[in-house]
Write a protein that holds these residues in place. Structure first.
Motif, short mmCIF file in Angstrom:
data_model
loop_
_atom_site.label_atom_id
_atom_site.label_comp_id
_atom_site.label_asym_id
_atom_site.label_seq_id
_atom_site.Cartn_x
_atom_site.Cartn_y
_atom_site.Cartn_z
N GLU A 193 0.65 -1.39 -0.08
CA GLU A 193 0.17 0.03 0.21
C GLU A 193 1.01 1.32 -0.02
OE1 GLU A 193 -3.94 1.60 2.13
OE2 GLU A 193 -3.04 -0.13 3.15
N LYS A 194 0.47 2.39 -0.71
CA LYS A 194 1.03 3.54 -0.89
C LYS A 194 0.28 4.72 -0.35
CE LYS A 194 3.91 1.94 -4.71
NZ LYS A 194 4.42 2.21 -6.11
N PHE A 197 -0.99 10.61 -1.81
CA PHE A 197 -0.71 12.11 -1.44
C PHE A 197 -1.60 13.12 -1.70
CE2 PHE A 197 3.46 10.05 -1.60
CZ PHE A 197 3.79 10.50 -0.43
N LEU A 198 -2.42 12.73 -3.06
CA LEU A 198 -3.19 14.19 -3.66
C LEU A 198 -4.51 13.94 -2.39
CD1 LEU A 198 -4.38 16.10 -5.36
CD2 LEU A 198 -5.08 14.44 -6.92
N GLY A 199 -5.02 12.57 -2.10
CA GLY A 199 -6.03 12.36 -1.29
C GLY A 199 -5.87 13.14 0.11
N ILE A 245 -13.59 13.57 -3.68
CA ILE A 245 -14.42 12.54 -4.13
C ILE A 245 -13.98 11.90 -5.58
CG2 ILE A 245 -16.89 11.71 -4.69
CD1 ILE A 245 -18.00 13.69 -2.46
N MET A 246 -13.76 12.87 -6.27
CA MET A 246 -13.38 12.38 -7.55
C MET A 246 -12.21 11.73 -7.67
SD MET A 246 -14.38 15.69 -9.82
CE MET A 246 -13.66 15.09 -11.47
N THR A 247 -11.07 12.13 -6.91
CA THR A 247 -9.79 11.70 -6.78
C THR A 247 -9.94 10.10 -5.92
OG1 THR A 247 -8.57 13.84 -6.30
CG2 THR A 247 -7.66 11.70 -5.59
N GLU A 248 -10.80 9.92 -4.93
CA GLU A 248 -10.88 8.60 -4.22
C GLU A 248 -11.57 7.72 -5.22
OE1 GLU A 248 -9.04 8.83 -0.89
OE2 GLU A 248 -8.49 10.15 -2.54
N ARG A 249 -12.35 8.21 -6.09
CA ARG A 249 -12.81 7.16 -7.15
C ARG A 249 -12.00 6.64 -8.20
NH1 ARG A 249 -18.82 9.48 -8.82
NH2 ARG A 249 -18.69 7.28 -10.02
N LYS A 252 -5.92 3.90 -7.28
CA LYS A 252 -5.98 2.54 -6.96
C LYS A 252 -6.06 2.32 -5.49
CE LYS A 252 -3.69 0.87 -11.19
NZ LYS A 252 -2.41 0.08 -11.81
N GLN A 253 -5.33 3.11 -4.72
CA GLN A 253 -5.26 3.02 -3.15
C GLN A 253 -5.71 4.42 -2.62
OE1 GLN A 253 -1.30 1.76 -2.51
NE2 GLN A 253 -1.48 -0.45 -3.25
#
Length: 517
Positions: A193-194, A197-199, A245-249, A252-253
Motif C-alpha cells: 500500500e502506498k 498524496f493527493l487524497g 471524491i473524484m480523486t478517491e474514485r 488505486k489505493q
C-alpha cells in the motif's frame, strides 16, 4: 506477557493518551484569563490558544489514521505521543501568545494521532466479546476529559499557574510512551500500500477549511454567513470535497474507501457522533458560561458541578459497553441521545432569573446518564460496520465527524444565544423610567459590544462604572440576566433538536447486526 494480560495494559495506555488529547481541548478555557494577563493579549489572539489546537487536531485525524495502516499503528501512536509531549513542554515554556499558538497547533498533531489510532489499536487488541467493555472504558476516559477539564484546569491554574496545564502532560505522556513500547504490539503493515498524496492533501485542507470557516464565524459574530470571509471558505470546501471524491474514485489505493459509506450502520454512527458533538459537547461551553459568568461560580466550582455529568461516564461507560450486545447498539444510542434531549429540555423549563443550581441539577443528571451511555455503542457500531482492513479509516472518519460536530455546535449555539440575548435587551432598557436617553444608548452600546458571554463581568468593568450610580441599576442588571436567560432557552431547544436528530438517525440507520455491504 500473556495476551490476556497484555490487552488490559493496552487499554490503560490508550485511555491515558486519549484522556490527555481530549483534556487539552477543554482544560485551556479556565486558564485564558491568566494567559491574557501574562501576555497582555487581545481577545482575538486569546481565542487562537483554543482554536489552533482544535483546527490542527481535526485536520490531522484522517491522515494519521491512514498513516497508521501503512507504516504501523503503534509507530504512529507513539510518534503522536512524542509530538504531544514536546508540544506540551513548548507550550508551557512559551514566551509570547504567538509562540503559544504555534506550539498548540503542533500539539494538535500529536493529539490527533493519539485519539484516532487508539480506537484502532483497541479494536485489534480485544476479541469481539470483550470489545464493548474496552470501548466503554475508553469512552469513560474521553467523557471524563471533556467534562472534567474545567475542574482539573481550575485546580492547576489556582495552585501552580497557567503553564502547569501544559507541563502536567509531560510525566503522564512519558509514562504512556513507555507503556506503549512495552505492551502494544505492532500491527501488520501492508507493504504494497502506498500513500495517496493527493487524497492526503485534499482531505487535510478540506477539514481545515471547514473548521476554519466555523472558527471565523465564532470569532466574528457580526459576520453573516454570506460575508466573504465565511462564504469564500465554505465555497472552497465544497470544491475541495468534489475534488476529493473524484480523486478517491479514480486512484488505486485511496485515502478513504468510499464504499464504506454504503453501510447504513456506519453512516448512522457518524451522524449520531456529529449530533452528539454539536449538541452535548458544544452545549458544555454555554453551560460553563452560565455557571461562571452569570451564577458567579469560580472555575473550580464550575468543574465540581460538571462532575455530575462526567461522574456518570465512569460508571455507565463500561456498563454500556457490556450491555450493548444484549439490547443492541441501535437502541442504546437512540435511547441515550433521547435521555440527553429530555435532560436539556428539563433545564430549559426550569431555569429562570435569579439563576440557581437547583434549576440545573436534574437536567445535569440526565445529561450525565446520556453521556455515559452513548459513546461506547457509537464507537462499537462504527468499528464493527466495516471490514477489518478499514478500521483505521473508520476510526479517523468517526473522530472527524465528532470533532466537526463540536465546532459546528459551538458556532450555531453561539449564534442562537446572541440572537436571543439581543432580542430581549433593547426594548426593556429603553422602557426604564428616570434614566437619561443618552445614558440608555450608552448602556446598550456597552452591553452589545460585551456580548452575551460577559455576564457579571461587564458590571465590574470600567465601562459600566457610571451605571452603578443609577437608581435603576438592579433593574438593568436583571434585564441583562433575563436576556441571557432567553438566549439560553433558545440554545437549550437547539441542543435538544440536535440530539433528537441523532437519536432518529441511530434508530433508522443502524442495523442490529453487522452487515458488510
Amino acid at each position: 506477557m500473556e495476551q490476556s494480560t497484555r490487552k488490559w495494559w493496552v487499554l490503560i495506555t490508550v485511555s491515558l493518551a486519549v484522556f490527555m488529547a481530549m483534556l487539552d481541548i477543554t482544560i485551556v478555557n479556565v486558564a485564558l484569563p491568566e494567559i491574557q494577563k501574562n501576555f497582555a493579549s487581545d481577545f482575538s489572539n486569546l481565542q487562537w490558544v483554543l482554536n489552533a489546537y482544535t483546527l490542527v487536531y481535526a485536520a490531522m485525524l484522517l491522515p494519521v489514521s491512514k498513516l497508521g495502516d501503512i507504516i504501523g499503528r503503534n509507530k504512529v501512536f507513539l510518534l503522536g505521543l512524542g509530538i504531544f509531549v514536546i508540544g506540551s513542554l513548548a507550550s508551557g515554556l512559551a514566551g509570547s501568545d504567538l509562540w503559544l499558538n504555534i506550539f498548540r497547533g503542533f500539539q494538535g498533531i500529536g493529539g490527533a494521532a493519539m485519539m484516532s489510532l487508539s480506537l484502532t489499536i483497541l479494536t485489534s487488541s480485544f476479541p469481539e466479546k470483550q470489545r464493548g467493555l474496552a470501548l466503554g472504558i475508553w469512552s469513560s476516559a474521553v467523557g471524563l476529559a471533556i467534562s472534567g477539564g474545567p475542574l482539573i484546569g481550575g485546580i492547576l491554574v489556582d495552585s501552580m499557574g497557567w503553564r502547569s496545564i501544559f507541563l502536567v502532560n509531560i510525566p503522564f505522556g512519558i509514562l504512556a510512551i513507555l507503556f506503549g513500547i512495552f505492551f502494544i504490539q505492532e500491527s501488520k503493515r501492508n507493504r504494497n500500500e502506498k500513500i495517496d498524496f493527493l487524497g492526503f492533501v485534499l482531505s487535510t485542507v478540506l477539514i481545515f477549511t471547514i473548521i476554519f470557516a466555523l472558527i471565523q464565524k465564532e470569532m466574528n459574530d457580526k459576520y453573516l454567513w454570506t460575508d466573504w470571509h465565511i462564504l469564500s471558505l465554505l465555497g472552497l470546501s465544497i470544491i475541495l470535497l468534489i475534488a476529493f471524491i473524484m480523486t478517491e474514485r479514480t486512484v488505486k489505493q485511496p485515502m478513504i474507501e468510499l464504499s464504506i459509506f454504503r453501510n447504513r450502520s456506519f453512516n448512522g454512527a457518524n451522524i449520531a457522533a456529529f449530533m452528539l458533538g454539536a449538541g452535548l459537547y458544544g452545549g458544555f461551553t454555554y453551560l460553563t458560561i452560565l455557571m461562571q459568568n452569570y451564577m458567579g461560580y469560580s472555575a473550580y466550582e464550575t468543574g465540581v458541578k460538571m462532575l455530575l455529568i462526567s461522574g456518570f461516564t465512569l460508571i455507565l461507560g463500561p456498563l454500556a459497553g457490556m450491555i450493548s450486545g444484549k439490547i443492541g447498539n441501535r437502541w442504546l444510542i437512540s435511547g441515550a441521545l433521547l435521555i440527553g434531549a429530555i435532560g436539556i429540555l428539563v433545564i430549559r423549563h426550569m431555569i429562570k432569573v435569579p439563576f440557581a443550581w437547583s434549576y440545573l441539577m436534574p437536567g445535569f443528571v440526565l445529561l450525565g446518564i446520556s453521556n455515559g451511555l452513548v459513546n461506547p455503542p457509537i464507537s462499537n457500531v462504527a468499528m464493527s460496520a466495516v471490514d477489518k482492513k478499514h478500521v483505521g479509516m473508520a476510526s479517523g472518519i468517526l473522530n472527524v465527524f465528532r470533532q466537526v460536530g463540536i465546532s459546528f455546535g459551538v458556532v450555531m449555539l453561539g449564534i442562537k444565544l446572541t440572537e436571543g440575548y439581543n432580542s430581549l435587551l433593547d426594548k426593556p432598557i429603553m422602557e426604564i423610567q428616570n434614566i437619561d436617553p443618552e445614558l440608555k444608548n450608552q448602556m446598550l452600546d456597552v452591553f452589545h459590544k460585551a456580548g452575551a458571554f460577559a455576564g457579571s463581568q461587564i458590571f465590574d468593568s470600567k465601562q459600566a462604572e457610571a451605571f452603578k450610580q443609577m437608581p435603576a441599576y438592579e433593574d438593568v442588571k436583571n434585564i441583562v440576566f433575563s436576556a441571557f436567560n432567553a438566549g439560553m432557552k433558545d440554545v437549550s431547544l437547539l441542543i435538544a433538536i440536535f440530539l433528537l436528530i441523532g437519536a432518529v438517525a441511530g434508530a433508522v440507520l443502524i442495523k442490529k447486526k453487522r452487515i458488510v455491504e
